[in-house]
Design a protein around this motif. Structure first.
Motif, mmCIF file in Angstrom:
data_model
loop_
_atom_site.group_PDB
_atom_site.id
_atom_site.type_symbol
_atom_site.label_atom_id
_atom_site.label_comp_id
_atom_site.label_asym_id
_atom_site.label_seq_id
_atom_site.Cartn_x
_atom_site.Cartn_y
_atom_site.Cartn_z
ATOM 1 N N GLY A 79 4.224 22.306 -5.630
ATOM 2 C CA GLY A 79 4.724 21.645 -6.819
ATOM 3 C C GLY A 79 5.688 20.505 -6.551
ATOM 4 N N VAL A 80 6.641 20.699 -5.652
ATOM 5 C CA VAL A 80 7.628 19.658 -5.390
ATOM 6 C C VAL A 80 6.989 18.494 -4.646
ATOM 7 N N TYR A 81 6.091 18.796 -3.721
ATOM 8 C CA TYR A 81 5.355 17.725 -3.046
ATOM 9 C C TYR A 81 4.577 16.906 -4.074
ATOM 10 N N SER A 82 3.863 17.587 -4.963
ATOM 11 C CA SER A 82 3.113 16.883 -5.999
ATOM 12 C C SER A 82 4.043 16.063 -6.883
ATOM 13 N N ALA A 83 5.195 16.615 -7.214
ATOM 14 C CA ALA A 83 6.153 15.887 -8.044
ATOM 15 C C ALA A 83 6.559 14.573 -7.387
ATOM 16 N N SER A 84 6.750 14.605 -6.066
ATOM 17 C CA SER A 84 7.129 13.381 -5.350
ATOM 18 C C SER A 84 6.016 12.355 -5.395
ATOM 19 N N LYS A 85 4.776 12.813 -5.325
ATOM 20 C CA LYS A 85 3.643 11.896 -5.348
ATOM 21 C C LYS A 85 3.290 11.442 -6.768
ATOM 22 N N PHE A 86 3.488 12.318 -7.762
ATOM 23 C CA PHE A 86 3.343 11.877 -9.150
ATOM 24 C C PHE A 86 4.324 10.741 -9.418
ATOM 25 N N ALA A 87 5.526 10.847 -8.872
ATOM 26 C CA ALA A 87 6.536 9.800 -9.041
ATOM 27 C C ALA A 87 6.089 8.502 -8.382
ATOM 28 N N VAL A 88 5.495 8.605 -7.210
ATOM 29 C CA VAL A 88 4.967 7.423 -6.522
ATOM 30 C C VAL A 88 3.894 6.748 -7.376
ATOM 31 N N GLU A 89 3.045 7.545 -8.002
ATOM 32 C CA GLU A 89 1.977 7.001 -8.845
ATOM 33 C C GLU A 89 2.555 6.196 -10.010
ATOM 34 N N GLY A 90 3.501 6.787 -10.733
ATOM 35 C CA GLY A 90 4.065 6.120 -11.895
ATOM 36 C C GLY A 90 4.815 4.858 -11.528
ATOM 37 N N LEU A 91 5.619 4.947 -10.479
ATOM 38 C CA LEU A 91 6.386 3.790 -10.018
ATOM 39 C C LEU A 91 5.456 2.658 -9.597
ATOM 40 N N SER A 92 4.428 2.984 -8.836
ATOM 41 C CA SER A 92 3.567 1.963 -8.255
ATOM 42 C C SER A 92 2.673 1.305 -9.287
ATOM 43 N N GLU A 93 2.267 2.050 -10.300
ATOM 44 C CA GLU A 93 1.468 1.451 -11.369
ATOM 45 C C GLU A 93 2.307 0.424 -12.124
ATOM 46 N N SER A 94 3.557 0.767 -12.388
ATOM 47 C CA SER A 94 4.459 -0.178 -13.042
ATOM 48 C C SER A 94 4.728 -1.378 -12.147
ATOM 49 N N ILE A 102 0.859 -1.187 0.000
ATOM 50 C CA ILE A 102 0.000 0.000 0.000
ATOM 51 C C ILE A 102 0.894 1.236 0.000
ATOM 52 N N GLN A 103 0.828 1.982 -1.088
ATOM 53 C CA GLN A 103 1.688 3.154 -1.262
ATOM 54 C C GLN A 103 0.865 4.422 -1.002
ATOM 55 N N LEU A 104 1.318 5.228 -0.059
ATOM 56 C CA LEU A 104 0.609 6.480 0.236
ATOM 57 C C LEU A 104 1.015 7.553 -0.768
ATOM 58 N N SER A 105 0.092 7.856 -1.646
ATOM 59 C CA SER A 105 0.267 8.957 -2.572
ATOM 60 C C SER A 105 -0.581 10.114 -2.044
ATOM 61 N N SER A 106 -1.337 10.736 -2.897
ATOM 62 C CA SER A 106 -2.170 11.877 -2.518
ATOM 63 C C SER A 106 -3.041 12.223 -3.713
ATOM 64 N N ALA A 107 -4.141 12.928 -3.448
ATOM 65 C CA ALA A 107 -4.878 13.504 -4.567
ATOM 66 C C ALA A 107 -3.956 14.429 -5.358
ATOM 67 N N LEU A 108 -2.942 14.964 -4.667
ATOM 68 C CA LEU A 108 -1.958 15.825 -5.324
ATOM 69 C C LEU A 108 -0.883 15.021 -6.041
ATOM 70 N N GLY A 109 -1.073 13.711 -6.130
ATOM 71 C CA GLY A 109 -0.259 12.893 -7.008
ATOM 72 C C GLY A 109 -0.919 12.740 -8.364
ATOM 73 N N LEU A 110 -2.099 13.332 -8.514
ATOM 74 C CA LEU A 110 -2.857 13.282 -9.763
ATOM 75 C C LEU A 110 -3.090 14.671 -10.344
ATOM 76 N N ILE A 111 -3.142 15.664 -9.484
ATOM 77 C CA ILE A 111 -3.269 17.060 -9.896
ATOM 78 C C ILE A 111 -2.323 17.882 -9.017
#
Length: 272
Positions: free
Chosen positions: A146-161, A131-140
């Motif tokens: 911005g940097v916080y979102s960037a870290s969570k966008f990265a979590v999203e991409g990594l975890s989907e793969s 279970i990876q804690l991302s955020s709604a700010l990992g999608l928007i």
């Protein structure tokens, strides 16, 4: 036999709340954090069921040693909750190199190291749930985050793969995307860059959009997290709270509209 949960960032906020709920449900919990003194009461109450361990997730060697210790202590790691992280507030121009690097080291690389350490154990077991804690700010993304979102966008991409990579080993992956909750995320746990007066209007306009109705109650997440953990077919993605989905839906509708309006130019760029 009780299942074992390995959770990071367990000393406060969601981490501590979920740790206590899991202990109450009979799980074994390896509760890790940089400072575990706040877990003393739980350690006394649930002696033998909880293993509090100090851990800095940015230290890869320490992560692997800690994961191995948990495996030796409990015999398995059935569920991983990668919860450690914090918010960084500030516009990109205001963010220092150190602040940006530390945000990514904790929110993204720390999650990578813990996941890398746990996957071989789950693979050998033939089962597991990450279970990876991302955020709604990992999608928007919003101004000043911005940097916080960037870290969570990265979590999203990594975890989907990751989900596709480990599916054949009986390992399931869920990306949890909370909206804002009244934890210490935006307070004591957060860091803020030194403000430049030129961005004051940006901050004022952004924070004017926020309201208490958009902030969830942390305790209300417990039943959802327990249902997620106990589900035989957990989703790849799960919002927590009622604010995230409408915001993301609105943002994506705008994205699709813009992509569509530029589709002729985009298609021409294909070259054939």
């Amino acid at each position: 036999m009780a299942k074992t949960v390995f959770i990071t960032g367990a000393s406060r906020g969601f981490g501590k709340l979920w740790t206590e709920a899991l202990l109450q449900k009979g799980y074994n919990v390896a509760a890790t954090a940089r400072n575990i003194s706040s877990l003393d009461e739980l350690a006394d109450k649930y002696n033998g069921k909880i293993l509090p361990l100090e851990l800095d997730v940015t230290d890869r060697n320490s992560v692997f040693k800690t994961v191995e210790r948990v495996k030796e202590h409990f015999g398995s790691i059935d569920i991983l909750i990668n919860n450690a992280g914090y918010g960084l507030f500030g516009t990109l121009e205001e963010n220092t190199e150190e602040e940006v690097r530390q945000q990514m080291e904790t929110n993204f690389f720390g999650l990578v190291w813990v996941t890398q350490a746990v996957v071989p154990i789950m693979r050998e077991q033939g089962r597991g749930h990450i279970i990876q804690l991302s955020s709604a700010l990992g999608l928007i993304s919003f101004p000043t985050l911005g940097v916080y979102s960037a870290s969570k966008f990265a979590v999203e991409g990594l975890s989907e793969s990751l989900a596709a990579e480990v599916k054949g080993f009986g390992i399931k992956v869920t990306i949890v995307e909370p909206n804002e909750f009244s934890t210490e995320w935006g307070g004591a746990s957060a860091k803020s860059s030194s403000a430049l007066p030129v961005y004051e209007n940006v901050r004022t306009e952004f924070f004017a959009l926020l309201s208490d109705d958009l902030v969830g109650i942390p305790e209300a997440t417990v039943p959802a997290v327990l249902k997620l953990i106990e589900s035989k077919n957990p989703p790849l993605r799960l919002f927590l709270g009622k604010a995230g989905f409408p915001m993301v839906k609105y943002a994506y509708e705008n994205r699709f509209s813009e992509w569509e309006s530029w589709s002729e130019i985009a298609n021409a760029a294909h070259g054939k």
